[in-house]
Design a protein around this motif. Structure first.
Motif, mmCIF file in Angstrom:
data_model
loop_
_atom_site.group_PDB
_atom_site.id
_atom_site.type_symbol
_atom_site.label_atom_id
_atom_site.label_comp_id
_atom_site.label_asym_id
_atom_site.label_seq_id
_atom_site.Cartn_x
_atom_site.Cartn_y
_atom_site.Cartn_z
ATOM 1 N N GLY A 24 0.654 -1.606 -0.133
ATOM 2 C CA GLY A 24 -0.131 0.429 -0.421
ATOM 3 C C GLY A 24 0.731 1.158 -0.097
ATOM 4 N N ALA A 25 1.714 1.518 0.607
ATOM 5 C CA ALA A 25 2.897 2.650 0.417
ATOM 6 C C ALA A 25 3.172 2.945 -0.897
ATOM 7 C CB ALA A 25 4.272 1.988 1.013
ATOM 8 N N ARG A 26 3.432 4.110 -1.772
ATOM 9 C CA ARG A 26 3.035 4.862 -2.533
ATOM 10 C C ARG A 26 3.907 6.424 -2.106
ATOM 11 N NH1 ARG A 26 -2.384 5.724 -4.337
ATOM 12 N NH2 ARG A 26 -2.814 4.124 -3.741
ATOM 13 N N PRO A 27 4.280 6.823 -2.824
ATOM 14 C CA PRO A 27 4.979 8.239 -2.817
ATOM 15 C C PRO A 27 4.422 9.302 -2.167
ATOM 16 C CG PRO A 27 4.285 7.425 -5.220
ATOM 17 C CD PRO A 27 4.531 6.459 -4.336
ATOM 18 N N PRO A 28 4.794 9.984 -1.576
ATOM 19 C CA PRO A 28 4.232 11.214 -1.545
ATOM 20 C C PRO A 28 2.958 12.318 -2.860
ATOM 21 C CG PRO A 28 5.821 11.438 -0.185
ATOM 22 C CD PRO A 28 6.124 10.933 -1.105
ATOM 23 N N ALA A 29 3.442 11.998 -3.599
ATOM 24 C CA ALA A 29 2.639 12.776 -4.861
ATOM 25 C C ALA A 29 1.479 12.187 -5.713
ATOM 26 C CB ALA A 29 4.449 12.710 -5.826
ATOM 27 N N GLU A 30 1.430 10.773 -4.526
ATOM 28 C CA GLU A 30 -0.091 9.853 -5.328
ATOM 29 C C GLU A 30 -0.777 10.132 -3.960
ATOM 30 O OE1 GLU A 30 1.332 6.514 -6.312
ATOM 31 O OE2 GLU A 30 2.878 7.078 -8.182
ATOM 32 N N PHE A 31 -0.045 11.000 -2.677
ATOM 33 C CA PHE A 31 -1.554 10.423 -1.031
ATOM 34 C C PHE A 31 -2.692 11.283 -2.012
ATOM 35 C CE2 PHE A 31 1.923 11.501 2.026
ATOM 36 C CZ PHE A 31 2.620 9.841 1.469
ATOM 37 N N ARG A 32 -3.175 10.614 -1.299
ATOM 38 C CA ARG A 32 -5.104 10.828 -2.129
ATOM 39 C C ARG A 32 -5.459 11.171 -0.059
ATOM 40 N NH1 ARG A 32 -2.622 12.167 -5.652
ATOM 41 N NH2 ARG A 32 -3.971 11.803 -7.035
ATOM 42 N N ILE A 33 -6.672 11.264 -0.139
ATOM 43 C CA ILE A 33 -7.493 10.877 1.220
ATOM 44 C C ILE A 33 -9.102 10.570 0.860
ATOM 45 C CG2 ILE A 33 -8.803 13.240 1.124
ATOM 46 C CD1 ILE A 33 -7.239 11.855 4.043
ATOM 47 N N GLY A 34 -9.430 9.651 2.078
ATOM 48 C CA GLY A 34 -10.963 9.252 1.561
ATOM 49 C C GLY A 34 -11.626 8.637 2.683
ATOM 50 N N THR A 35 -13.180 9.291 2.554
ATOM 51 C CA THR A 35 -14.041 9.120 3.028
ATOM 52 C C THR A 35 -15.023 8.710 3.846
ATOM 53 O OG1 THR A 35 -13.281 11.683 3.845
ATOM 54 C CG2 THR A 35 -15.132 11.355 4.873
ATOM 55 N N LEU A 96 -24.655 -0.117 3.392
ATOM 56 C CA LEU A 96 -25.948 -0.255 4.525
ATOM 57 C C LEU A 96 -25.035 -0.910 5.970
ATOM 58 C CD1 LEU A 96 -28.913 -1.588 3.440
ATOM 59 C CD2 LEU A 96 -28.496 0.722 3.285
ATOM 60 N N GLU A 97 -24.504 -0.380 7.117
ATOM 61 C CA GLU A 97 -24.813 -0.873 7.952
ATOM 62 C C GLU A 97 -25.685 -1.619 8.929
ATOM 63 O OE1 GLU A 97 -21.416 -0.587 9.713
ATOM 64 O OE2 GLU A 97 -21.515 -0.044 7.502
ATOM 65 N N PRO A 98 -25.284 -2.537 9.974
ATOM 66 C CA PRO A 98 -26.544 -3.525 10.445
ATOM 67 C C PRO A 98 -28.141 -2.831 10.503
ATOM 68 C CG PRO A 98 -24.666 -3.570 11.716
ATOM 69 C CD PRO A 98 -24.523 -2.211 10.122
ATOM 70 N N GLY A 99 -28.094 -1.625 11.375
ATOM 71 C CA GLY A 99 -29.359 -1.177 11.271
ATOM 72 C C GLY A 99 -29.868 0.224 10.630
ATOM 73 N N GLY A 100 -29.513 0.134 9.470
ATOM 74 C CA GLY A 100 -30.014 0.956 8.234
ATOM 75 C C GLY A 100 -29.453 1.869 8.044
ATOM 76 N N GLN A 101 -28.335 2.041 8.545
ATOM 77 C CA GLN A 101 -27.357 3.378 8.530
ATOM 78 C C GLN A 101 -26.800 3.449 7.514
ATOM 79 O OE1 GLN A 101 -26.653 1.328 10.325
ATOM 80 N NE2 GLN A 101 -26.127 1.539 12.539
ATOM 81 N N PHE A 102 -27.209 4.249 6.710
ATOM 82 C CA PHE A 102 -26.709 4.289 4.570
ATOM 83 C C PHE A 102 -25.685 5.027 5.319
ATOM 84 C CE2 PHE A 102 -28.151 5.649 0.699
ATOM 85 C CZ PHE A 102 -28.599 4.809 -0.142
ATOM 86 N N GLU A 103 -24.269 4.200 4.196
ATOM 87 C CA GLU A 103 -22.911 5.152 4.128
ATOM 88 C C GLU A 103 -23.039 5.065 2.719
ATOM 89 O OE1 GLU A 103 -18.601 3.454 5.901
ATOM 90 O OE2 GLU A 103 -20.551 2.091 5.297
ATOM 91 N N LEU A 104 -21.833 6.276 2.554
ATOM 92 C CA LEU A 104 -21.386 6.580 1.521
ATOM 93 C C LEU A 104 -20.035 6.222 1.387
ATOM 94 C CD1 LEU A 104 -20.669 7.614 -1.210
ATOM 95 C CD2 LEU A 104 -20.210 10.082 -0.393
ATOM 96 N N SER A 105 -17.842 5.269 0.753
ATOM 97 C CA SER A 105 -17.014 5.110 0.966
ATOM 98 C C SER A 105 -17.074 5.780 0.233
ATOM 99 C CB SER A 105 -17.310 3.345 1.209
ATOM 100 O OG SER A 105 -17.314 2.598 2.287
ATOM 101 N N GLY A 106 -16.256 7.276 0.199
ATOM 102 C CA GLY A 106 -15.454 7.918 -1.265
ATOM 103 C C GLY A 106 -14.532 7.515 -2.745
ATOM 104 N N ALA A 107 -14.291 8.013 -2.656
ATOM 105 C CA ALA A 107 -13.092 8.079 -3.556
ATOM 106 C C ALA A 107 -11.903 8.642 -2.997
ATOM 107 C CB ALA A 107 -13.287 7.780 -5.197
ATOM 108 N N PRO A 108 -10.663 7.926 -3.528
ATOM 109 C CA PRO A 108 -9.421 8.098 -2.979
ATOM 110 C C PRO A 108 -10.060 10.141 -2.912
ATOM 111 C CG PRO A 108 -8.938 6.387 -3.164
ATOM 112 C CD PRO A 108 -10.221 6.343 -3.600
ATOM 113 N N ARG A 109 -9.731 10.748 -2.465
ATOM 114 C CA ARG A 109 -9.561 12.240 -3.522
ATOM 115 C C ARG A 109 -7.985 13.312 -2.969
ATOM 116 N NH1 ARG A 109 -14.230 11.812 -6.662
ATOM 117 N NH2 ARG A 109 -15.828 10.582 -6.113
ATOM 118 N N PRO A 110 -7.948 14.045 -3.599
ATOM 119 C CA PRO A 110 -6.459 14.804 -3.517
ATOM 120 C C PRO A 110 -6.538 15.594 -2.806
ATOM 121 C CG PRO A 110 -8.042 15.862 -5.707
ATOM 122 C CD PRO A 110 -8.513 14.225 -5.377
ATOM 123 N N ASN A 111 -7.754 16.423 -2.477
ATOM 124 C CA ASN A 111 -7.865 17.216 -1.330
ATOM 125 C C ASN A 111 -9.527 17.982 -0.961
ATOM 126 O OD1 ASN A 111 -9.178 19.531 -3.477
ATOM 127 N ND2 ASN A 111 -7.669 19.080 -3.895
#
Length: 457
Positions: A24-35, A96-111
């Motif tokens: 999973g290691a990558r150069p800092p220039a390729e760092f992303r953030i996911g939420t 979906l989480e167990p009790g119906g919690q609605f979740e977005l697993s977003g894509a890796p974003r640059p900023n």
């Protein structure tokens, strides 16, 4: 959580598992953030929780997913004939989480600006689809009203297995599953040494994050005595797979040490085809050796390992990236604040080094005591004779500096520091939870019902 991994590559050694995370290691220039963020749905008409199939003429979670599929054009995730999520290679997944919690697993974003844009289009689509169904969503870290018995159950095999197992290993695991909501941010590392440093800083500062995002002071329609009941619930869920990972601060920490820890965390399931086999409590080491009693002759795959890692829930988790897991869900400004905080702290060398200077002298006992106190006291807690509020302000100043040095601006000329404002307001004033407690005692006349209007998406 996002959809299960399906890599069938056989695993024949522990070293192969170590290499998987190390890759999973990558150069800092390729760092992303996911939420990733969850929200609890409710019917606006009567504030009741939303079951999968709906209630009477009212559409439920299934109708919500089908509507989002039409709106976004994403591919459905189907299990035993039920739609349980959506995914898109470029934009992430809805689950979906167990009790119906609605979740977005977003894509890796640059900023953080790109993260906000992701939230904007997602929430616009969700509003369009949920409004005709009469469904709203709470901006809270825990359901303020519904009891555990009232919580619906989503038709996912893995959750049935977990629900059977949770009462055997903790007292509040079912509350975690069915009544809580979180926001978490995933971030990258460039090497083993970089991973270790980021993991240590993230673990030590996770109680600070919990205090800044505390937003779950109600349970069963009344005050529960905590600012983050969601965080307290995790302390009583399953000690074998949660907590502050004290071994991460010991000499020799690295990918191998984390793999050894994960190998010793009991399994929940093994997925073969479309079936989840209940092996709760079994050892992954036995699956690796081909001697798992429940599935004789079966051997581990990389999919098994990735799915097993997704069932381990420490305050900060290692996969092929690191995950900050200790924040209550909240309104969109707070959802965007977490990735901004991680960008400024973990992707700026000066900020990361300065943060390590703050926490490196804390002992394991001090870190654990802080973790235990923060759900109740928030920023009023102390560590090493320092008020946590003071530490939070110092950390946010480091983050602001890190984001300013990144100097990534939007079309209005604003850099990413703009997203820190809600956290800076908490650090110098009241948390979301403290504000809600005041409303409950005054304007709301000791009722949580107004939260479904004032704390709703």
């Amino acid at each position: 959580m996002a959809r299960d991994v399906s890599d069938p590559t056989p695993v024949t050694s522990r070293d192969q598992l170590v290499a998987w995370s190390e890759a999973g290691a990558r150069p800092p220039a390729e760092f992303r953030i996911g939420t990733e963020h969850e929200k609890l749905p409710f019917y606006r008409a009567d504030l009741r929780p939303v079951p999968y199939a709906g209630r009477g003429a009212q559409g439920g979670i299934r109708a919500l997913l089908e509507g989002m599929q039409r709106e976004l054009g994403w591919a459905p995730i189907i299990e035993e004939g039920h739609i349980i999520g959506l995914y898109d290679e470029a934009n992430g997944a809805i689950s979906l989480e167990p009790g119906g919690q609605f979740e977005l697993s977003g894509a890796p974003r640059p900023n953080a600006h790109a993260t906000k844009a992701e939230f904007d289009w997602y929430f616009a689509a969700l509003r369009k689809v949920s409004a005709p169904l009469g469904i709203g969503f709470l901006d809270l870290g825990m359901s303020p009203k519904r009891t555990r018995a009232e919580a619906p159950m989503m038709p996912k095999q893995r959750y049935e297995i977990m629900a059977r197992y949770m009462p055997k290993v903790g007292t509040l695991g079912l509350d975690m599953m069915f009544r809580t909501c979180t926001v978490q941010t995933n971030f990258d590392f460039s090497s083993e040494a970089d991973m270790v440093k980021k993991l240590r800083v993230a673990l030590a500062l996770q109680p600070v994050i919990t205090a800044l995002f505390a937003n779950s002071p109600f349970t069963d329609g009344k005050l529960n005595g905590y600012l983050s009941m969601r965080s307290e619930i995790w302390r009583h869920t399953d000690a074998a797979r949660t907590g502050m990972l004290p071994f991460a601060f010991e000499p020799g920490m690295g990918f191998e040490r984390y793999v050894d820890y994960a190998l010793d965390v009991p399994m929940y399931f093994v997925k073969r085809g479309e079936r989840y086999h209940d092996v709760a409590g079994a050892s992954f080491r036995d699956l690796l050796a081909g001697r798992l009693a429940a599935l004789p002759g079966e051997h581990a795959t990389l999919a098994d390992w990735a799915n097993h890692l997704s069932t381990i829930f420490p305050e900060v988790r290692l996969k092929r990236y690191l995950e900050m897991r200790g924040a209550d869900a909240g309104p969109q400004t707070f959802l965007t604040a977490l990735p901004a905080l991680c960008l400024g702290l973990f992707y700026d060398t000066q900020a990361l080094d300065s943060a390590w200077e703050i926490v490196k002298g804390w002992s394991a006992a001090e870190r654990e005591a802080l973790r235990a106190e923060v759900p109740r006291l928030g920023l009023a807690a102390k560590i090493a004779d320092r008020p946590l509020r003071e530490i939070a302000q110092e950390v946010l100043a480091l983050v602001r500096g890190g984001l300013a040095r990144r100097a990534i601006r939007d079309e209005k000329g604003q850099d990413e520091t703009v997203f820190l404002q809600p956290l800076e307001a908490v650090a110098s004033g009241k948390s979301q939870a403290e504000s809600l407690i005041h409303l409950f005692k005054t304007k709301w006349n000791t009722s949580v019902d107004p939260a479904f209007t004032e704390c709703a998406f």
